[in-house]
Motif scaffolding. Structure first.
Motif, PDB file in Angstrom:
ATOM      1  N   PRO A 197      30.407  38.042  41.243  1.00  0.00           N
ATOM      2  CA  PRO A 197      31.242  39.077  40.605  1.00  0.00           C
ATOM      3  C   PRO A 197      32.489  39.441  41.408  1.00  0.00           C
ATOM      4  O   PRO A 197      33.397  40.090  40.891  1.00  0.00           O
ATOM      5  CB  PRO A 197      30.298  40.282  40.495  1.00  0.00           C
ATOM      6  CG  PRO A 197      29.213  40.020  41.484  1.00  0.00           C
ATOM      7  CD  PRO A 197      29.099  38.541  41.667  1.00  0.00           C
ATOM      8  N   ARG A 198      32.531  39.028  42.665  1.00  0.00           N
ATOM      9  CA  ARG A 198      33.705  39.347  43.507  1.00  0.00           C
ATOM     10  C   ARG A 198      34.847  38.362  43.272  1.00  0.00           C
ATOM     11  O   ARG A 198      35.934  38.537  43.829  1.00  0.00           O
ATOM     12  CB  ARG A 198      33.321  39.299  44.995  1.00  0.00           C
ATOM     13  CG  ARG A 198      32.231  40.263  45.397  1.00  0.00           C
ATOM     14  CD  ARG A 198      31.673  39.911  46.770  1.00  0.00           C
ATOM     15  NE  ARG A 198      31.026  38.607  46.764  1.00  0.00           N
ATOM     16  CZ  ARG A 198      30.460  38.030  47.827  1.00  0.00           C
ATOM     17  NH1 ARG A 198      30.510  38.638  48.998  1.00  0.00           N
ATOM     18  NH2 ARG A 198      29.886  36.843  47.741  1.00  0.00           N
ATOM     19  N   CYS A 199      34.587  37.309  42.476  1.00  0.00           N
ATOM     20  CA  CYS A 199      35.574  36.227  42.344  1.00  0.00           C
ATOM     21  C   CYS A 199      35.762  35.842  40.881  1.00  0.00           C
ATOM     22  O   CYS A 199      34.891  36.093  40.041  1.00  0.00           O
ATOM     23  CB  CYS A 199      35.102  34.977  43.084  1.00  0.00           C
ATOM     24  SG  CYS A 199      34.777  35.246  44.826  1.00  0.00           S
ATOM     25  N   ALA A 200      36.887  35.206  40.606  1.00  0.00           N
ATOM     26  CA  ALA A 200      37.122  34.660  39.260  1.00  0.00           C
ATOM     27  C   ALA A 200      38.004  33.428  39.389  1.00  0.00           C
ATOM     28  O   ALA A 200      38.734  33.263  40.379  1.00  0.00           O
ATOM     29  CB  ALA A 200      37.802  35.690  38.371  1.00  0.00           C
ATOM     30  N   VAL A 201      37.923  32.590  38.367  1.00  0.00           N
ATOM     31  CA  VAL A 201      38.777  31.407  38.294  1.00  0.00           C
ATOM     32  C   VAL A 201      39.530  31.483  36.970  1.00  0.00           C
ATOM     33  O   VAL A 201      38.915  31.660  35.914  1.00  0.00           O
ATOM     34  CB  VAL A 201      37.947  30.111  38.301  1.00  0.00           C
ATOM     35  CG1 VAL A 201      38.871  28.896  38.337  1.00  0.00           C
ATOM     36  CG2 VAL A 201      36.975  30.093  39.462  1.00  0.00           C
TER      37      VAL A 201
END
Ligand SMILES: C[S@@+](CC[C@H](N)C(=O)[O-])C[C@H]1O[C@@H](n2cnc3c(N)ncnc32)[C@H](O)[C@@H]1O
Length: 266
Positions: free
Chosen positions: A121-125
């Protein structure tokens, strides 16, 4: 032959900068056409692998410098195919609650980044063209992960040389700078025509014309313009190996045609 499941809708016959860079770094996420052209590039510019590794190790030092300056949000534009030392891994070692958004328009880079992050949840692409800042910045995943009311590090590492003046490269970077609040940072590496070049660099540039990502070099002054009025941190705009090296800089990296700098919005 069965397609590897990470291949997705990809033109395997047209080399891409993302997959050739993966090959220089010793990665496995490239096709025969990428490897073949990468080998021809290395034939004219044997320092290509060193250049890629030098860029990558600058990226690590720059992310750590941002984290040490209190930055806990990273927007990595032109993030590439995941390899050793990805931005979220470096940032999380410094601060486990750091947030990272990766943006790339190469389907292989995006597919691997998604697989690696595994719903963290701390990252996205975000699969997007960074030349469209409005689309990147309005993307729901970018907004879910980054809070643009707080400082953010904008990473444009080894990607701006793929943007021509016809792409409005300066206008594009300015729009990212405009949404970044004071205290935000900008990290750039860029192929430079000011570092003494040998003939092989021109030949390598020619070879990239047939890829999805032709590139062009800029002078030191042209690269410095990307930072606008944000002051550069010490040591300024220098060759990537000379930017705060962990150990005395490898003298071979000093002559590589790649300039690096980190700036902070006052
Ligand atoms: C040489 S790699 C650099 C990867 C990473 N930033 C690094 O320094 O290790 C350049 C990356 O930029 C991506 N790229 C090039 N033009 C782009 C664009 N207009 N929008 C999004 N990504 C782009 C390529 O797909 C590739 O993954």
């Amino acid at each position: 032959m069965t397609e590897p499941d990470w291949a997705g809708p990809v033109d395997r016959d047209r080399p891409s900068a993302a997959r050739m860079y993966d090959y220089y770094l010793g990665g496995m996420h490239n096709f025969a056409a990428d490897r073949e052209l990468a080998e021809r590039v290395l034939g004219t510019m044997p320092e290509g692998r060193l250049l890629a590794r030098t860029n990558r190790s600058f990226l690590r030092r720059a992310v750590l410098a941002c984290a040490a300056a209190g930055i806990d949000q990273f927007l990595d534009l032109g993030s590439g195919i995941p390899t050793a030392g990805n931005v979220h891994e470096i940032a999380h070692r410094a601060n486990p609650s750091a947030h990272v958004v990766y943006v790339d328009n190469d389907p292989v880079a995006v597919a691997h980044s998604l697989a690696l992050l595994d719903d963290d949840p701390r990252c996205a692409v975000v699969r997007a063209d960074l030349r469209d800042p409005a689309a990147v910045l309005a993307h729901p995943d970018a907004h879910r992960v980054l809070d643009f009311d707080r400082p953010v590090a904008i990473l444009l590492v080894s990607v701006l040389h793929f943007l021509t003046d016809a792409d409005d490269a300066y206008g594009v970077v300015e729009r990212y700078r405009q949404v970044a609040v004071p205290g935000s940072m900008l990290v750039v590496t860029h192929g430079s025509s000011d570092v003494e070049l040998h003939a092989g660099v021109g030949a390598a540039q020619e070879l990239y014309q047939g890829t999805t990502n032709p590139w062009g070099l800029r002078t030191r002054a042209e690269i410095e313009r990307f930072f606008g009025d944000w002051p550069l941190l010490d040591p300024g705009l220098v060759t990537a190996g000379a930017w705060r090296p962990d150990q005395p800089a490898d003298p071979r990296t000093a002559s590589l045609p790649l300039l690096a700098g980190v700036a902070r919005r006052p």
